[in-house]
Design an enzyme around this catalytic site. Structure first.
Site, PDB file in Angstrom:
ATOM      1  N   GLU A 165     -10.623   4.062   7.398  1.00  0.00           N
ATOM      2  CA  GLU A 165      -9.567   5.021   7.738  1.00  0.00           C
ATOM      3  C   GLU A 165     -10.162   5.943   8.291  1.00  0.00           C
ATOM      4  O   GLU A 165     -10.109   6.602   9.367  1.00  0.00           O
ATOM      5  CB  GLU A 165      -8.819   5.546   6.370  1.00  0.00           C
ATOM      6  CG  GLU A 165      -7.685   6.389   6.534  1.00  0.00           C
ATOM      7  CD  GLU A 165      -7.266   7.007   5.296  1.00  0.00           C
ATOM      8  OE1 GLU A 165      -7.731   6.834   4.322  1.00  0.00           O
ATOM      9  OE2 GLU A 165      -5.792   7.487   5.262  1.00  0.00           O
TER      10      GLU A 165
ATOM     11  N   ASP B  99       2.142   4.147   2.669  1.00  0.00           N
ATOM     12  CA  ASP B  99       1.299   5.092   2.301  1.00  0.00           C
ATOM     13  C   ASP B  99       1.516   6.042   1.385  1.00  0.00           C
ATOM     14  O   ASP B  99       1.575   5.878   0.078  1.00  0.00           O
ATOM     15  CB  ASP B  99      -0.032   5.420   3.233  1.00  0.00           C
ATOM     16  CG  ASP B  99      -1.357   5.810   2.962  1.00  0.00           C
ATOM     17  OD1 ASP B  99      -1.696   5.557   1.692  1.00  0.00           O
ATOM     18  OD2 ASP B  99      -2.026   6.399   3.773  1.00  0.00           O
ATOM     19  N   ASP B 100       1.929   7.233   1.701  1.00  0.00           N
ATOM     20  CA  ASP B 100       2.436   8.389   1.068  1.00  0.00           C
ATOM     21  C   ASP B 100       3.785   8.764   1.904  1.00  0.00           C
ATOM     22  O   ASP B 100       3.639   9.949   2.631  1.00  0.00           O
ATOM     23  CB  ASP B 100       1.301   9.592   1.179  1.00  0.00           C
ATOM     24  CG  ASP B 100       0.181   9.054   0.420  1.00  0.00           C
ATOM     25  OD1 ASP B 100      -0.110   8.962  -0.670  1.00  0.00           O
ATOM     26  OD2 ASP B 100      -0.815   8.570   1.257  1.00  0.00           O
TER      27      ASP B 100
ATOM     28  N   HIS C  46       0.718  -1.246   0.152  1.00  0.00           N
ATOM     29  CA  HIS C  46      -0.064   0.003  -0.002  1.00  0.00           C
ATOM     30  C   HIS C  46       0.683   1.341  -0.001  1.00  0.00           C
ATOM     31  O   HIS C  46       1.313   1.770   1.049  1.00  0.00           O
ATOM     32  CB  HIS C  46      -0.824   0.035   1.174  1.00  0.00           C
ATOM     33  CG  HIS C  46      -1.890   1.157   1.314  1.00  0.00           C
ATOM     34  ND1 HIS C  46      -3.156   0.845   1.270  1.00  0.00           N
ATOM     35  CD2 HIS C  46      -1.748   2.323   1.225  1.00  0.00           C
ATOM     36  CE1 HIS C  46      -3.937   1.877   1.329  1.00  0.00           C
ATOM     37  NE2 HIS C  46      -2.951   2.948   1.217  1.00  0.00           N
TER      38      HIS C  46
ATOM     39  N   HIS D 275      -9.619   1.322  -0.023  1.00  0.00           N
ATOM     40  CA  HIS D 275      -9.579   2.172   1.100  1.00  0.00           C
ATOM     41  C   HIS D 275     -10.737   2.172   1.920  1.00  0.00           C
ATOM     42  O   HIS D 275     -12.097   2.700   1.294  1.00  0.00           O
ATOM     43  CB  HIS D 275      -9.264   3.677   0.731  1.00  0.00           C
ATOM     44  CG  HIS D 275      -7.774   3.814   0.461  1.00  0.00           C
ATOM     45  ND1 HIS D 275      -7.139   3.075  -0.805  1.00  0.00           N
ATOM     46  CD2 HIS D 275      -6.792   4.455   1.000  1.00  0.00           C
ATOM     47  CE1 HIS D 275      -5.655   3.425  -0.529  1.00  0.00           C
ATOM     48  NE2 HIS D 275      -5.471   4.297   0.197  1.00  0.00           N
TER      49      HIS D 275
HETATM   50  N1  ADE Z   1      -4.644   9.117  -1.461  1.00  0.00           N
HETATM   51  C1  ADE Z   1      -3.356   8.816  -1.293  1.00  0.00           C
HETATM   52  N2  ADE Z   1      -3.441   8.970   0.105  1.00  0.00           N
HETATM   53  C2  ADE Z   1      -4.496   8.400   0.634  1.00  0.00           C
HETATM   54  C3  ADE Z   1      -5.010   8.133   1.939  1.00  0.00           C
HETATM   55  N3  ADE Z   1      -4.304   7.869   2.894  1.00  0.00           N
HETATM   56  N4  ADE Z   1      -6.125   7.974   1.771  1.00  0.00           N
HETATM   57  C4  ADE Z   1      -7.190   7.927   0.667  1.00  0.00           C
HETATM   58  N5  ADE Z   1      -6.803   8.415  -0.338  1.00  0.00           N
HETATM   59  C5  ADE Z   1      -5.328   8.505  -0.528  1.00  0.00           C
HETATM   60 ZN    ZN Z   2      -3.672   4.951   0.713  1.00  0.00          ZN
END
Ligand code: ADE
Ligand code: ZN
Length: 339
Positions: free
Chosen positions: A200, A278-279, A18, A197
């Site tokens: 969250e 994630d990012d 992810h 997703h």
């Molecule tokens: N797009 C990029 N990061 C995300 C996240 N944490 N939740 C949902 N969409 C995303």
């Molecule tokens: Zn994500």
């Protein structure tokens, strides 16, 4: 040349399921490409080179602007190569990245050019490091059902062997999963792995709806399932795998600090979990940090961490020959760690 080569000492072999490719862009690379094309990114990158955002909504906006500087297949190739080299340097043997054809189009790129650019970058990283990579095409939930259906149609019209999954990302507070059922049915019929997703920013009911309407085998995050005992039992019984991203969740305020995060409780109750970044630069994390901070906070042993990696291998959207090779790599790494 790829940017940000790291030399982290290899410890536990890792797998990542992810990570958003645009969300993995180092701010230095975004700044350089923005300067090339005269795009102002000073709103989202501080003078000391860090991403600026304050909540989930502003994070999504910063993400959109950062993505818009990637304009050519070579730009995306450089991004993918950079990211997969960094992953490999942290001990990862396999990574799946979410790709967002909507973001590529906003930068002027066709689906085919986008995928071919990323595939070339992943291949270059693999030649040097041995890391395997795959892509999961995602639709963006808050762009609506029409745009998510357009993504799956693009994926089916140009089938690439490294695009092995389909998913849903974006703002979970918008749009019911039922709206996306048709796109997921099309993806399933094409044999793609499915993830979405959920759980969250939505609660347990959002996780249940994703399972009911989208037929996914994995959930992005999914951690709010902890609020519903019957749902946790269902996840265990059905072997649903959670792509848990603890650093993302604490950065975005889903949980105030890591010790209050449910990843340990979920795993102890038998839910299959993986660890993911994630990012990463947006959340000041890396896959290696996710493994080490969770291990430290919850007292997870090497064996526990290897088990998380094995779950990632078993849940990966890859062919069986690749999965078997990954198992062998994990076993041989285990033997070396034991020796
Ligand atoms: N797009 C990029 N990061 C995300 C996240 N944490 N939740 C949902 N969409 C995303
Ligand atoms: Zn994500």
């Amino acid at each position: 040349m790829a940017e940000n080569k790291t030399t982290t000492r290899v410890s536990v072999p890792k797998v990542e399921l992810h990570c958003h490719i645009e969300g993995a862009a180092p701010p230095s690379l975004v700044k350089r490409l923005a300067e090339r094309d005269g795009i102002d990114v000073s709103r989202i990158i501080s003078p000391d080179g860090k991403y600026i955002w304050s909540d989930f909504t502003s994070f999504l906006k910063a993400y959109d602007l950062a993505s818009s500087v990637f304009r050519t297949p070579a730009d995306y190739g450089l991004l993918a190569e950079t990211y997969f080299r960094m992953l490999a340097a942290e001990g990862a043997i396999y990574g799946e990245v979410f790709i967002s054809p909507d973001h590529a189009r906003a930068g002027g790129l066709s689906y085919q050019s986008y995928v071919e650019g990323i595939a070339a970058g992943i291949e270059r990283a693999k030649i040097d490091t041995g890391i395997e990579g795959r892509m999961i095409a995602i639709g963006v939930r808050h762009f609506g059902a029409g745009s998510v259906e357009r993504v799956i149609k693009e994926v089916l019209a140009f089938q690439h062997p490294m695009v092995t999954g389909f998913g849903l990302a974006g703002d979970e507070r918008e749009g019911h999963p039922a709206n996306f059922a048709k796109a997921f049915r099309m993806a399933k019929e094409a044999g793609l792995g499915l993830t979405a997703h959920a759980g969250e920013f939505g609660g347990a009911e959002s996780v249940t709806a994703a399972l009911e309407f989208l037929g996914v085998s994995r959930l992005g995050h999914g951690v709010k399932a902890i609020e519903d005992k019957a749902l946790v039992r269902r996840l265990v019984e059905e072997g649903i795998v959670l792509e848990v991203c603890p650093g993302s969740n604490t950065a975005l305020g889903v949980y105030p600090v890591l010790r209050f995060h449910p990843v340990n409780l979920l795993r102890r109750q038998g839910v299959r979990i993986t660890l993911n970044s994630d990012d990463p630069p947006f959340f000041r994390t890396t896959l290696g940090k996710e493994y080490s901070s969770v291990a430290e906070t919850f007292g997870w042993s090497f064996e526990d961490q290897l088990d998380v990696t094995l779950t990632g291998i078993e849940a990966a959207f890859c062919d069986e020959a690749t999965r078997q090779r990954l198992r062998v790599r994990l076993d041989s790494a285990k033997e070396k760690l034991d020796a």
